[in-house]
Scaffold this motif. Structure first.
Motif, PDB file in Angstrom:
ATOM      1  N   ARG A 171       7.029   1.134   0.944  1.00 23.53           N
ATOM      2  CA  ARG A 171       8.070   2.840  -0.155  1.00 23.53           C
ATOM      3  C   ARG A 171       8.985   1.955   0.990  1.00 23.53           C
ATOM      4  N   MET A 172      10.296   2.965  -0.141  1.00 30.89           N
ATOM      5  CA  MET A 172      11.231   2.640   0.870  1.00 30.89           C
ATOM      6  C   MET A 172      11.579   4.234   0.601  1.00 30.89           C
ATOM      7  N   GLN A 173      11.789   4.850   2.012  1.00 30.97           N
ATOM      8  CA  GLN A 173      11.839   6.638   1.129  1.00 30.97           C
ATOM      9  C   GLN A 173      13.867   7.000   1.002  1.00 30.97           C
ATOM     10  N   ALA A 174      14.724   5.579   1.145  1.00 33.09           N
ATOM     11  CA  ALA A 174      16.211   6.147   1.078  1.00 33.09           C
ATOM     12  C   ALA A 174      15.875   5.929  -0.633  1.00 33.09           C
ATOM     13  N   ALA A 175      15.474   4.777  -1.168  1.00 34.88           N
ATOM     14  CA  ALA A 175      15.567   5.169  -2.397  1.00 34.88           C
ATOM     15  C   ALA A 175      15.436   6.665  -3.754  1.00 34.88           C
ATOM     16  N   LYS A 176      14.986   7.717  -2.571  1.00 34.76           N
ATOM     17  CA  LYS A 176      14.884   8.631  -3.697  1.00 34.76           C
ATOM     18  C   LYS A 176      16.152   8.988  -3.929  1.00 34.76           C
TER      19      LYS A 176
END
Length: 289
Positions: free
Chosen positions: A184-189
């Motif tokens: 996952r990459m939380q900055a993609a939110k």
């Protein structure tokens, strides 16, 4: 200090040079020695998306890696508008460095339609909670690597990865070709749907090639094998929320003639199959001189 997740998002913000002509940054992301395969896949997909009507989403792409990418130079992406149909749009993208093709890709885009639905179930494996992330695993082997490779080995990456049942870096046993990891990459939110697709395209090249090495008890860390992605195919089945956990289920049905064939299925944490992947890669034994 550069935030690697922010850097990856900036890599996808390619520059428009002219009609159907774009330029992307070559350095950054997973590797420093050469451009990571997922990097050029993602930028190529973004270049194609820049020429496609907004009501169409990519459902498949097929690509060939032709030359190693040089991180010291930008990459030029030339888009050919192969077809604009009533339901489907097709694009061909050529990635160029120093006047030579390093990569080419065909991608197809489809308007949203209703139809029958089915999928294979998600494998029953340990969830991401409690599984060590990539940084923790690598730190345990850092003393085995000399500088300056050690710094790059430990460098923060944009995507959080947690490998289910990881093998020993130094002396991996011969193992089943099946391989699982969470990412996952939380900055993609909050990113738009096209960027979410490009991020998944980037991640689809992570660890896939290594599945073909598992039955033979070797990996790139030992210096016994030369590896390179040769081609890559990705089918996108559903919208992506890349800030949430996804399971990447991989296997390798065949290796031979210094090549390995690998497959992948990517599931959202709720079990929905969101993408399928196939790739052939070079697995060339290193010969002692």
């Amino acid at each position: 200090m550069i935030d690697p997740a922010k850097e990856l998002l900036e890599l996808l913000d390619i520059e428009t040079l002219d009609v159907d002509l774009f330029r992307g940054v070559g350095v950054g992301g997973e590797t420093r020695a050469r451009i990571f395969g997922g990097h050029v896949i993602a930028q190529s997909l973004m270049a194609a998306y820049r020429t496609v009507p907004t009501d169409r989403a990519c459902h498949s792409l097929h690509a060939y890696f032709m030359r190693p990418g040089d991180t010291g130079h930008p990459v030029i992406y030339q888009v050919d508008r192969a077809r604009d149909g009533g339901s489907f749009t097709t694009r061909r993208v050529v990635a160029i460095q120093n006047g030579k093709q390093i990569f080419n890709m065909s991608a197809s885009f489809h308007v949203a339609e209703d139809g029958w639905e089915h999928q294979h179930p998600m494998p029953d494996v340990d969830g991401p909670d409690g599984v060590k992330n990539r940084a923790e695993l690598r730190s345990g082997f850092a003393d085995l690597i000399d500088e300056p490779l050690r710094s790059d080995f430990l460098r923060a990456r944009p995507i959080e990865i947690r490998t289910v049942a990881p093998l020993d870096f130094q002396n991996p046993p011969a193992a089943d070709d099946t391989n699982y990891l969470w990412f996952r990459m939380q900055a993609a939110k909050g990113c738009d749907a096209r960027t979410q697709h490009c991020l998944l395209a980037y991640a689809s090249d992570l660890d896939l090639l290594g599945s073909g090495l598992r039955p033979h008890g070797v990996n790139w860390f030992q210096g016994k094998v030369m590896t390179a992605s040769l081609d890559h195919a990705l089918w996108l089945h559903a919208p992506i929320q890349f800030d949430q956990w996804h399971l990447y289920s991989m296997d390798s049905p065949f290796s031979g003639s210094a090549r390995g064939f690998n497959r992948g299925a990517i599931y959202a944490q709720d079990g929905q199959l969101v993408a399928s992947v196939a790739q052939e890669g070079l697995l060339r034994p290193m010969r002692k001189k």
